[in-house]
Design a protein around this motif. Structure first.
Motif, PDB file in Angstrom:
ATOM      1  N   PRO A  53      34.121  48.867  51.484  1.00 41.01           N
ATOM      2  CA  PRO A  53      34.446  47.321  50.880  1.00 41.01           C
ATOM      3  C   PRO A  53      32.988  46.654  50.704  1.00 41.01           C
ATOM      4  CG  PRO A  53      34.805  47.723  53.253  1.00 41.01           C
ATOM      5  CD  PRO A  53      34.781  49.341  52.679  1.00 41.01           C
ATOM      6  N   GLY A  80      31.945  44.964  46.920  1.00 46.78           N
ATOM      7  CA  GLY A  80      31.280  43.777  46.870  1.00 46.78           C
ATOM      8  C   GLY A  80      30.143  43.765  45.864  1.00 46.78           C
ATOM      9  N   ARG A 115      42.749  50.486  43.513  1.00 45.07           N
ATOM     10  CA  ARG A 115      42.034  49.542  42.713  1.00 45.07           C
ATOM     11  C   ARG A 115      41.336  50.058  41.451  1.00 45.07           C
ATOM     12  NH1 ARG A 115      40.397  47.113  47.808  1.00 45.07           N
ATOM     13  NH2 ARG A 115      42.193  45.456  48.339  1.00 45.07           N
ATOM     14  N   ARG A 162      39.567  36.589  32.435  1.00 47.83           N
ATOM     15  CA  ARG A 162      38.510  35.907  31.608  1.00 47.83           C
ATOM     16  C   ARG A 162      38.919  35.286  30.352  1.00 47.83           C
ATOM     17  NH1 ARG A 162      34.796  36.462  35.894  1.00 47.83           N
ATOM     18  NH2 ARG A 162      34.583  38.393  36.596  1.00 47.83           N
ATOM     19  N   PHE A 168      31.345  34.554  44.085  1.00 47.98           N
ATOM     20  CA  PHE A 168      32.149  35.898  44.531  1.00 47.98           C
ATOM     21  C   PHE A 168      32.941  35.250  45.978  1.00 47.98           C
ATOM     22  CE2 PHE A 168      33.173  39.516  47.179  1.00 47.98           C
ATOM     23  CZ  PHE A 168      33.461  40.385  46.120  1.00 47.98           C
ATOM     24  N   SER A 206      40.733  31.842  43.434  1.00 47.30           N
ATOM     25  CA  SER A 206      41.168  32.704  42.951  1.00 47.30           C
ATOM     26  C   SER A 206      41.423  32.632  41.196  1.00 47.30           C
ATOM     27  CB  SER A 206      42.686  33.705  43.275  1.00 47.30           C
ATOM     28  OG  SER A 206      43.727  32.927  43.005  1.00 47.30           O
ATOM     29  N   PRO A 241      37.063  33.004  38.226  1.00 45.42           N
ATOM     30  CA  PRO A 241      36.859  33.767  36.921  1.00 45.42           C
ATOM     31  C   PRO A 241      36.432  33.056  35.863  1.00 45.42           C
ATOM     32  CG  PRO A 241      39.177  33.979  37.725  1.00 45.42           C
ATOM     33  CD  PRO A 241      38.474  33.165  38.848  1.00 45.42           C
ATOM     34  N   ARG A 242      36.898  31.754  35.721  1.00 54.52           N
ATOM     35  CA  ARG A 242      36.651  30.637  34.636  1.00 54.52           C
ATOM     36  C   ARG A 242      35.323  30.146  34.688  1.00 54.52           C
ATOM     37  NH1 ARG A 242      42.629  27.986  33.960  1.00 54.52           N
ATOM     38  NH2 ARG A 242      43.673  30.100  33.989  1.00 54.52           N
ATOM     39  N   GLY A 252      32.662  32.457  35.593  1.00 51.72           N
ATOM     40  CA  GLY A 252      31.968  33.651  35.575  1.00 51.72           C
ATOM     41  C   GLY A 252      31.951  34.408  36.873  1.00 51.72           C
ATOM     42  N   GLY A 253      32.763  33.947  37.744  1.00 51.98           N
ATOM     43  CA  GLY A 253      32.720  34.373  39.050  1.00 51.98           C
ATOM     44  C   GLY A 253      33.875  35.531  39.364  1.00 51.98           C
ATOM     45  N   THR A 254      33.903  36.052  40.485  1.00 48.38           N
ATOM     46  CA  THR A 254      34.950  37.146  40.973  1.00 48.38           C
ATOM     47  C   THR A 254      35.592  36.947  42.174  1.00 48.38           C
ATOM     48  OG1 THR A 254      33.705  38.871  39.556  1.00 48.38           O
ATOM     49  CG2 THR A 254      35.349  39.755  41.074  1.00 48.38           C
ATOM     50  N   PHE A 255      37.081  37.009  42.189  1.00 50.73           N
ATOM     51  CA  PHE A 255      37.534  36.842  43.111  1.00 50.73           C
ATOM     52  C   PHE A 255      38.264  38.144  43.461  1.00 50.73           C
ATOM     53  CE2 PHE A 255      41.887  36.638  45.142  1.00 50.73           C
ATOM     54  CZ  PHE A 255      41.747  35.736  46.264  1.00 50.73           C
ATOM     55  N   ILE A 256      38.350  38.589  44.677  1.00 50.69           N
ATOM     56  CA  ILE A 256      39.311  39.757  44.882  1.00 50.69           C
ATOM     57  C   ILE A 256      39.916  39.444  46.545  1.00 50.69           C
ATOM     58  CG2 ILE A 256      37.254  40.951  46.254  1.00 50.69           C
ATOM     59  CD1 ILE A 256      38.949  43.572  45.051  1.00 50.69           C
ATOM     60  N   GLN A 257      41.363  39.983  46.515  1.00 52.81           N
ATOM     61  CA  GLN A 257      41.796  39.749  47.700  1.00 52.81           C
ATOM     62  C   GLN A 257      41.705  41.429  48.206  1.00 52.81           C
ATOM     63  OE1 GLN A 257      45.704  37.789  48.019  1.00 52.81           O
ATOM     64  NE2 GLN A 257      46.490  39.751  49.164  1.00 52.81           N
ATOM     65  N   MET A 258      40.996  41.472  49.348  1.00 53.60           N
ATOM     66  CA  MET A 258      40.850  42.616  50.126  1.00 53.60           C
ATOM     67  C   MET A 258      41.900  43.081  50.903  1.00 53.60           C
ATOM     68  SD  MET A 258      37.894  43.669  48.943  1.00 53.60           S
ATOM     69  CE  MET A 258      37.349  45.024  49.732  1.00 53.60           C
ATOM     70  N   SER A 267      32.802  42.839  51.863  1.00 55.42           N
ATOM     71  CA  SER A 267      32.788  42.581  50.515  1.00 55.42           C
ATOM     72  C   SER A 267      31.976  41.678  50.121  1.00 55.42           C
ATOM     73  CB  SER A 267      33.976  42.733  49.652  1.00 55.42           C
ATOM     74  OG  SER A 267      34.600  41.527  49.807  1.00 55.42           O
ATOM     75  N   ALA A 314      28.340  41.591  47.961  1.00 54.65           N
ATOM     76  CA  ALA A 314      28.269  40.639  46.632  1.00 54.65           C
ATOM     77  C   ALA A 314      26.918  40.017  46.934  1.00 54.65           C
ATOM     78  CB  ALA A 314      29.363  39.818  46.553  1.00 54.65           C
ATOM     79  N   LEU A 320      24.768  37.376  44.564  1.00 54.84           N
ATOM     80  CA  LEU A 320      25.539  36.138  44.193  1.00 54.84           C
ATOM     81  C   LEU A 320      25.766  35.321  45.568  1.00 54.84           C
ATOM     82  CD1 LEU A 320      28.550  37.578  41.958  1.00 54.84           C
ATOM     83  CD2 LEU A 320      26.388  36.839  41.265  1.00 54.84           C
TER      84      LEU A 320
END
Lengths: 284, 386
Positions: A91, A95, A128, A282, B34, B51, B55-56, B58-64, B73, B77, B82
């Motif tokens: 994990p 990240g 993933r 995006r 992030f 979420s 992304p709109r 420029g970032g990133t979302f993730i469900q771990m 995570s 990041a 970030l």
């Protein structure tokens, strides 16, 4: 030339530039296989950078480890390196990679770390298709804590917590990686250093979640309790191993009687997590 | 909300939004890029909002796969450079304790939100409480100092989320925001200013000679510069006890030096960190002390007490940890009693009592969790002890 026979006082090792020499000597026991596997990994990194393919840049290589003997690798490599908590290298690596896709993220850790406490993280990162490379040193037990049973310990093997033999069955790591969706799956032993180096090079160059299991002796904690002298383990690796690229992942159980199947079992192409995420989220 | 589809990072304007949504918007305004999450009531809406929005911009979302992975995570990041965060509630907060320790030991900036619900264990998932306050202070093993904030309205959640990021970037550590189900789920007016009027802080990154750089060498404020992975510094980051270079050193001396660095940067900057709000303390004979949703109980109780001729005042804690010891000691010297109001069985009350010891009696109006405390109970306590 007269200088040919002059002794080399420097005694430089070809991987010196990738080692934190101020942290040597390392903690690994005599007869342990981690150092050999670690050297293969560094050689593969060096080769990748030397070829210049994929825009490989040494500054962008990152090594992430969990806890355990193999987990100490991150402390010896002269790259950006992260020694995280037990089981959580993947994990953490996820990240790092999602936050900066230019990084080449290598997880280098042991079987106990990656497949018992960290097992859930492994299958999800593979599912993933996170674009990282995971190298698992499998010594069939928990070495750092003195030789306890692991999720990889063979049936009936003796460890300090299975004094009458292991009543459980071990994971087949390549099968688990394949079933979870890895794009590259291979298994070698620490005796097969050339094949291993080539394989790590391929894995680092592979787009997607790549996984290599490397069998390694642990003479001090595992071998001793299972009546295997250090050299005998290496002989087993030599005599009982069968290289069978493309072997069926369901037939990869480690069986010292029948033989250990080595090779590259999976090498497929599919979109990575980031590629799919970009496509859906995006707005161009 | 139509705002959900916007591509602007800061939703400047007047809104009617929940505390959870305000938290997500505050994070975006602070520069969060992030988010590693895991669903849990009553914090899920933060992940849902972010979420869609991250992304709109420029970032990133993730469900771990769990909360351990979520926060781990986030730490990864953060080391990639970030601003990163996660949000959870009690059961997930318990799982995050391991990674909070790693974040503290490796001095990793990030923000963790705990929208509290009643516990222990699964407890009352949809009903509020304030019973994780001590866990926020001491939940991970080992000694440490940490920063914990407790906003009391959606508007304040927006601002304190920005503050949390700024503090985490300034002092290089995980900063925790403790809200609760009630404030998290209530809708109120939230005014979001223009992006240019929001002060954001970014961690200081090193420049200059890479071979001489020391990853944990403190600057005059006690905080080290922080490069990102890939910057070429070849850093080593470990959860083992380490020296200023970041290398593991297994000695008593190294442990003492590291602990001095980790705690010193907070203890020596208390004045820059602690925020409180004082209401009617000038003439107060009795003071209510509270935070988060229970502040609202105290405001009403104070009005009721004043209308009855009781000179009540209110000290609202915005920063919970580090605890405002000096402020409460000074207060205890000049009032007849202190009453702590919180939806637990006396966690912050214990701290207030410690500071008031020998100066003024300290009382608790607590609650086992699941609902807000009625102001009548606070008033009754004030009448009883005066």
């Amino acid at each position: 030339m007269a200088s040919v026979n002059r002794p080399n006082k420097q005694q430089n090792h070809p991987l010196d530039d990738l080692i934190r020499k101020d942290r040597i000597p390392h903690i690994w026991c005599p007869g342990c296989g981690i150092g050999t596997i670690f050297a293969s990994c560094l050689t593969a990194i060096k080769e990748c950078v030397a070829t210049g393919k994929n825009g490989f840049d040494l500054d962008k290589f990152v090594m992430v480890s969990g806890i355990g003997c193999s987990g100490r690798a991150a402390g010896y490599v002269k790259l950006d390196s992260f020694h995280t908590t037990h089981g959580r290298a993947i994990p953490f690596a996820t990240g790092l990679k999602l936050a900066n896709r230019d990084l080449n993220v290598i997880v280098f850790s042991g079987d106990g770390d990656l497949f018992a406490i960290g097992g859930n993280h492994f299958i999800h990162a593979a599912r993933r298709n996170i674009n990282i490379t995971v190298i698992c040193v499998n010594n069939l037990n928990y070495g750092m804590t003195g030789g306890q049973v692991a999720a990889t310990t063979p049936y009936n093997a003796k460890t300090t917590t299975t004094p009458a033999g292991n009543a459980e069955n071990p994971f087949s790591l390549p099968l688990l990686a394949y079933a979870s969706g890895a794009t590259y799956v291979a298994r070698w032993t620490m005796l097969h250093t050339r094949d291993l180096t080539v394989s790590i090079n391929e894995a680092l160059s592979k787009k997607g979640f790549s996984f290599i299991e490397v069998l390694s002796p642990c003479p001090v904690n595992y071998g001793r309790r299972n009546k295997e002298k250090p050299l005998e383990t290496l002989k087993l690796y030599q005599e009982k191993s069968i290289i069978k690229n493309g072997a069926d992942p369901s037939e990869l159980d480690i069986d010292m009687e029948k033989g250990i199947i080595l090779g590259k079992f999976v090498d497929i192409d599919k979109p990575t997590h980031s590629e799919k995420y970009d496509k859906l989220y995006r707005i161009e | 909300m139509t705002e959900n589809t916007t591509e602007s990072r800061v939703l400047t304007g007047e809104h009617f939004m929940t505390g959870d949504i305000a938290c997500a918007e505050g994070a975006l305004a602070a520069g969060c890029r992030f988010f590693g999450g895991y669903p849990i009531t009553p914090a899920t809406e933060i992940a849902e909002q972010i979420s869609l929005r991250l992304p709109r911009v420029g970032g990133t979302f993730i469900q771990m796969e769990d909360e351990i992975a979520a926060l781990t995570s986030v730490l990864g990041a953060s080391w990639a450079g970030l601003k990163s965060m996660t949000a959870t509630s009690g059961p997930g907060f318990s799982l995050m304790m391991e990674a909070i320790g790693l974040g503290l030991c490796t001095e990793t900036p990030c923000v963790i939100v705990n929208v509290q619900r009643a516990g222990p264990s699964t407890g009352l998932p949809t009903q509020g409480a304030q019973a994780d306050m001590m866990q926020a202070r001491w939940g991970s093993h080992g000694d440490y100092e940490i920063i914990v904030l407790a906003p009391s309205s959606p508007q304040e959640i927006f601002y304190q989320t920005i503050t949390a990021f700024n503090l985490s970037e300034t002092f290089r550590l995980p900063v925790i925001i403790m809200t609760d189900e009630i404030v998290g789920h209530m809708s109120e007016k939230v005014i979001i200013p223009e992006a240019g009027k929001i002060e954001t802080v970014n961690r200081l990154r090193p420049k200059g000679r890479k071979d001489r750089f020391k990853l944990f060498e403190p600057d005059p404020n006690g905080v080290a510069l922080m490069p990102a992975a890939g910057d070429g510094y070849k850093i080593h980051v470990t959860g083992l006890t380490h020296d200023e270079k970041g290398y593991p050193v297994m000695t008593v001396e190294a442990q003492a030096e590291m602990m001095a660095r980790l705690t010193g940067k907070i203890r020596n900057n208390i004045d820059r960190i602690i925020q409180t709000e004082e209401l009617f303390l000038d003439d107060a004979e009795i003071v209510f002390i509270s935070y988060g949703v229970s502040s609202r109980t105290c405001l009403e109780a104070m009005a009721m007490a004043r209308s009855k001729g009781i000179r009540a005042g209110f000290l609202r804690l915005i920063t919970i940890w580090p605890f405002p010891d000096d402020q409460i000691r000074a207060l205890a010297k000049r009032v007849k009693a202190l009453i702590t109001v919180e939806i637990n069985l006396g966690q912050i009350h214990r701290e207030v009592k410690r500071c008031a010891e020998g100066k003024a009696p300290a009382y608790l109006v607590g609650h086992p969790g699941g609902t807000v405390i009625p102001p009548e109970r606070v008033l009754a306590m004030a009448e009883e002890v005066l």
